[in-house]
Design a protein around this motif. Structure first.
Motif, PDB file in Angstrom:
ATOM      1  N   PHE A 244       0.823  -1.208   0.000  1.00  0.00           N
ATOM      2  CA  PHE A 244       0.000   0.000   0.000  1.00  0.00           C
ATOM      3  C   PHE A 244       0.860   1.263   0.000  1.00  0.00           C
ATOM      4  O   PHE A 244       0.498   2.261  -0.631  1.00  0.00           O
ATOM      5  CB  PHE A 244      -0.962  -0.016   1.196  1.00  0.00           C
ATOM      6  N   ASP A 245       1.999   1.213   0.688  1.00  0.00           N
ATOM      7  CA  ASP A 245       2.903   2.368   0.670  1.00  0.00           C
ATOM      8  C   ASP A 245       3.437   2.613  -0.735  1.00  0.00           C
ATOM      9  O   ASP A 245       3.531   3.753  -1.193  1.00  0.00           O
ATOM     10  CB  ASP A 245       4.076   2.129   1.635  1.00  0.00           C
ATOM     11  N   ASP A 246       3.781   1.533  -1.427  1.00  0.00           N
ATOM     12  CA  ASP A 246       4.310   1.676  -2.783  1.00  0.00           C
ATOM     13  C   ASP A 246       3.232   2.178  -3.737  1.00  0.00           C
ATOM     14  O   ASP A 246       3.526   2.926  -4.681  1.00  0.00           O
ATOM     15  CB  ASP A 246       4.860   0.337  -3.276  1.00  0.00           C
ATOM     16  N   TYR A 247       2.005   1.804  -3.517  1.00  0.00           N
ATOM     17  CA  TYR A 247       0.903   2.267  -4.354  1.00  0.00           C
ATOM     18  C   TYR A 247       0.771   3.790  -4.286  1.00  0.00           C
ATOM     19  O   TYR A 247       0.607   4.464  -5.305  1.00  0.00           O
ATOM     20  CB  TYR A 247      -0.386   1.587  -3.909  1.00  0.00           C
ATOM     21  N   VAL A 248       0.856   4.304  -3.056  1.00  0.00           N
ATOM     22  CA  VAL A 248       0.771   5.761  -2.877  1.00  0.00           C
ATOM     23  C   VAL A 248       1.945   6.442  -3.571  1.00  0.00           C
ATOM     24  O   VAL A 248       1.778   7.442  -4.276  1.00  0.00           O
ATOM     25  CB  VAL A 248       0.737   6.123  -1.378  1.00  0.00           C
ATOM     26  N   ARG A 249       3.148   5.907  -3.385  1.00  0.00           N
ATOM     27  CA  ARG A 249       4.340   6.482  -4.026  1.00  0.00           C
ATOM     28  C   ARG A 249       4.221   6.429  -5.542  1.00  0.00           C
ATOM     29  O   ARG A 249       4.587   7.383  -6.244  1.00  0.00           O
ATOM     30  CB  ARG A 249       5.607   5.725  -3.588  1.00  0.00           C
ATOM     31  N   PHE A 250       3.720   5.340  -6.037  1.00  0.00           N
ATOM     32  CA  PHE A 250       3.592   5.163  -7.477  1.00  0.00           C
ATOM     33  C   PHE A 250       2.706   6.245  -8.086  1.00  0.00           C
ATOM     34  O   PHE A 250       3.039   6.830  -9.125  1.00  0.00           O
ATOM     35  CB  PHE A 250       3.020   3.781  -7.769  1.00  0.00           C
ATOM     36  N   LEU A 251       1.590   6.524  -7.446  1.00  0.00           N
ATOM     37  CA  LEU A 251       0.672   7.529  -7.981  1.00  0.00           C
ATOM     38  C   LEU A 251       1.256   8.933  -7.872  1.00  0.00           C
ATOM     39  O   LEU A 251       1.164   9.732  -8.807  1.00  0.00           O
ATOM     40  CB  LEU A 251      -0.672   7.455  -7.254  1.00  0.00           C
ATOM     41  N   LYS A 252       1.824   9.228  -6.713  1.00  0.00           N
ATOM     42  CA  LYS A 252       2.319  10.587  -6.470  1.00  0.00           C
ATOM     43  C   LYS A 252       3.573  10.913  -7.281  1.00  0.00           C
ATOM     44  O   LYS A 252       3.807  12.084  -7.603  1.00  0.00           O
ATOM     45  CB  LYS A 252       2.595  10.782  -4.978  1.00  0.00           C
ATOM     46  N   SER A 253       4.356   9.902  -7.618  1.00  0.00           N
ATOM     47  CA  SER A 253       5.611  10.153  -8.341  1.00  0.00           C
ATOM     48  C   SER A 253       5.450  10.104  -9.855  1.00  0.00           C
ATOM     49  O   SER A 253       6.373  10.437 -10.589  1.00  0.00           O
ATOM     50  CB  SER A 253       6.674   9.132  -7.914  1.00  0.00           C
ATOM     51  N   ASN A 254       4.283   9.696 -10.311  1.00  0.00           N
ATOM     52  CA  ASN A 254       4.059   9.560 -11.744  1.00  0.00           C
ATOM     53  C   ASN A 254       3.228  10.732 -12.256  1.00  0.00           C
ATOM     54  O   ASN A 254       2.041  10.857 -11.922  1.00  0.00           O
ATOM     55  CB  ASN A 254       3.329   8.241 -12.030  1.00  0.00           C
ATOM     56  N   PRO A 255       3.796  11.614 -13.075  1.00  0.00           N
ATOM     57  CA  PRO A 255       3.085  12.805 -13.556  1.00  0.00           C
ATOM     58  C   PRO A 255       1.790  12.501 -14.295  1.00  0.00           C
ATOM     59  O   PRO A 255       0.868  13.320 -14.284  1.00  0.00           O
ATOM     60  CB  PRO A 255       4.104  13.462 -14.501  1.00  0.00           C
ATOM     61  N   ARG A 256       1.690  11.343 -14.894  1.00  0.00           N
ATOM     62  CA  ARG A 256       0.492  11.032 -15.669  1.00  0.00           C
ATOM     63  C   ARG A 256      -0.753  10.936 -14.788  1.00  0.00           C
ATOM     64  O   ARG A 256      -1.873  11.052 -15.280  1.00  0.00           O
ATOM     65  CB  ARG A 256       0.676   9.738 -16.453  1.00  0.00           C
ATOM     66  N   TYR A 257      -0.575  10.731 -13.466  1.00  0.00           N
ATOM     67  CA  TYR A 257      -1.717  10.609 -12.570  1.00  0.00           C
ATOM     68  C   TYR A 257      -1.988  11.892 -11.781  1.00  0.00           C
ATOM     69  O   TYR A 257      -2.782  11.879 -10.841  1.00  0.00           O
ATOM     70  CB  TYR A 257      -1.498   9.436 -11.604  1.00  0.00           C
ATOM     71  N   ALA A 258      -1.321  12.963 -12.167  1.00  0.00           N
ATOM     72  CA  ALA A 258      -1.498  14.234 -11.456  1.00  0.00           C
ATOM     73  C   ALA A 258      -2.953  14.693 -11.493  1.00  0.00           C
ATOM     74  O   ALA A 258      -3.497  15.169 -10.490  1.00  0.00           O
ATOM     75  CB  ALA A 258      -0.583  15.302 -12.056  1.00  0.00           C
ATOM     76  N   GLN A 259      -3.590  14.536 -12.638  1.00  0.00           N
ATOM     77  CA  GLN A 259      -4.979  14.969 -12.769  1.00  0.00           C
ATOM     78  C   GLN A 259      -5.904  14.110 -11.908  1.00  0.00           C
ATOM     79  O   GLN A 259      -6.853  14.614 -11.295  1.00  0.00           O
ATOM     80  CB  GLN A 259      -5.425  14.892 -14.240  1.00  0.00           C
ATOM     81  N   ALA A 260      -5.628  12.839 -11.839  1.00  0.00           N
ATOM     82  CA  ALA A 260      -6.449  11.936 -11.017  1.00  0.00           C
ATOM     83  C   ALA A 260      -6.352  12.304  -9.543  1.00  0.00           C
ATOM     84  O   ALA A 260      -7.330  12.191  -8.799  1.00  0.00           O
ATOM     85  CB  ALA A 260      -6.009  10.491 -11.227  1.00  0.00           C
ATOM     86  N   LEU A 261      -5.169  12.772  -9.114  1.00  0.00           N
ATOM     87  CA  LEU A 261      -4.985  13.138  -7.716  1.00  0.00           C
ATOM     88  C   LEU A 261      -5.614  14.484  -7.384  1.00  0.00           C
ATOM     89  O   LEU A 261      -5.759  14.822  -6.210  1.00  0.00           O
ATOM     90  CB  LEU A 261      -3.490  13.156  -7.373  1.00  0.00           C
ATOM     91  N   ARG A 262      -6.018  15.234  -8.414  1.00  0.00           N
ATOM     92  CA  ARG A 262      -6.748  16.479  -8.167  1.00  0.00           C
ATOM     93  C   ARG A 262      -8.251  16.181  -8.179  1.00  0.00           C
ATOM     94  O   ARG A 262      -9.031  16.787  -8.907  1.00  0.00           O
ATOM     95  CB  ARG A 262      -6.390  17.525  -9.223  1.00  0.00           C
ATOM     96  N   HIS A 263      -8.631  15.265  -7.329  1.00  0.00           N
ATOM     97  CA  HIS A 263     -10.008  14.776  -7.312  1.00  0.00           C
ATOM     98  C   HIS A 263     -10.924  15.561  -6.385  1.00  0.00           C
ATOM     99  O   HIS A 263     -12.141  15.433  -6.450  1.00  0.00           O
ATOM    100  CB  HIS A 263     -10.032  13.306  -6.897  1.00  0.00           C
ATOM    101  N   GLY A 264     -10.345  16.361  -5.487  1.00  0.00           N
ATOM    102  CA  GLY A 264     -11.157  17.149  -4.565  1.00  0.00           C
ATOM    103  C   GLY A 264     -11.989  16.313  -3.614  1.00  0.00           C
ATOM    104  O   GLY A 264     -13.042  16.759  -3.129  1.00  0.00           O
ATOM    105  N   GLY A 265     -11.533  15.090  -3.334  1.00  0.00           N
ATOM    106  CA  GLY A 265     -12.263  14.214  -2.421  1.00  0.00           C
ATOM    107  C   GLY A 265     -13.355  13.409  -3.096  1.00  0.00           C
ATOM    108  O   GLY A 265     -14.047  12.628  -2.437  1.00  0.00           O
TER     109      GLY A 265
END
Length: 313
Positions: A244-265
């Motif tokens: 689970f820790d690696d999953y979080v790192r994977f998303l946050k370190s990969n620019p292609r998922y930047a938009q997905a992380l701007r989900h606003g909850g």
């Protein structure tokens, strides 16, 4: 077990009364009746496929023949039957598990790596809850030798899903749902050559950036609208927490998922963002995660898991 005559309509009134009183026997009786109907249809189809009409037959012969088929179907279903009734009983006793898992991949299917989807709350779990979970973190999912139930699967990963979900700002049930989709509720976990679990809950592949352990397995990917099976290397972890820790790192370190992380909850915005970014080749990936996250199986599993953890703390 004796079968009732098809002309005895009182049996159906009795069955309705049992169902209203939530009598467990009504479940088996209903399943047996359903199997009898299927058998009756099979007999009817077989007769319809005959080479021609009986020259000595007629409407009256057909009437009694149909009654005979109905009685034979009832008699067969009252015994061991074809096993259809037993299968229905298992499915109905497990709630909507069969409906939920109809969308579950039996193999990892993502093109790149998996993403999380969370639960009803993005509040970080207590340190004591994580400490309790850490004692079994690296233990096999089914050490007792049997398959995990959805409740057991959720209980085994919930503390880590809540921690990861808090970091990503999404509900924890979404991450649990994604893990359930990728692993078939823990029943299709990737394993190393020696049989040990790889703890890869999100189908993240071992690309050139990954320097850790790897596991080779078959995966399913969509190409031009068709599903194809391929062999690929995936990341392997020593524990659930590491996964689970690696999953979080994977998303946050990969620019292609930047938009997905701007989900606003918004959980739906998060999962659709993952799909748009190419997290998985399945065109229904986001919808499947949401379907599992909002299903009754997930709700029941979360309710069963959380009281246990509250008692431990």
């Amino acid at each position: 077990m004796r079968s009732a005559a098809v002309t005895d309509f009182s049996q159906y009134a009795q069955l309705r009364a049992q169902a209203r009183s939530d009598d467990p026997a009504a479940l088996r009786a209903t399943a047996k009746q359903f199997e009898a109907l299927l058998l009756q249809q099979m007999l009817k189809s077989m007769r319809a496929a005959s080479l021609g009409d009986d020259v000595l037959g007629g409407e009256q012969t057909q009437f009694y023949q149909e009654m005979f088929d109905q009685q034979i179907a009832q008699h067969l279903a009252a015994g061991r039957g074809l096993g259809i009734a037993d299968l229905m009983i298992r499915q109905m006793q497990n709630g909507d598990v069969s409906r939920q898992t109809s969308d579950v991949r039996r193999d990892p299917v993502s093109t790149l790596a998996p993403l999380p989807r969370a639960s009803e709350s993005s509040v970080s779990p207590s340190s004591q809850a994580l400490a309790n979970a850490a004692s079994v973190d690296a233990a096999p999912l089914a050490s007792h030798g049997s398959r995990l139930t959805p409740h057991e699967f959720v209980r085994s990963i919930l503390p880590y899903a809540e921690k990861a979900a808090a970091e990503l700002g999404i509900p924890a049930r979404v991450l649990v749902a994604q893990a359930a989709l990728e692993t078939g509720w823990g029943q299709q976990m990737m394993r190393r050559a020696d049989g040990r679990p790889a703890f890869n809950y999100f189908g993240i592949k071992a690309d050139t950036r990954w320097q850790g352990e790897k596991v080779q397995t078959m995966t399913r990917e969509f190409e031009n609208g068709e599903m194809r099976r391929r062999s690929a290397e995936f990341r392997a972890y020593d524990s659930r927490a590491a996964a689970f820790d690696d999953y979080v790192r994977f998303l946050k370190s990969n620019p292609r998922y930047a938009q997905a992380l701007r989900h606003g909850g918004d959980a739906a915005r998060f999962t659709s963002g993952l799909q748009k970014a190419g997290y998985a080749t399945d065109p229904a990936y986001a919808r499947k995660i949401q379907h599992i996250a909002d299903g009754q199986t997930m709700k029941a599993a979360l309710q069963a898991a959380r009281p246990v953890r509250l008692i431990q703390t």
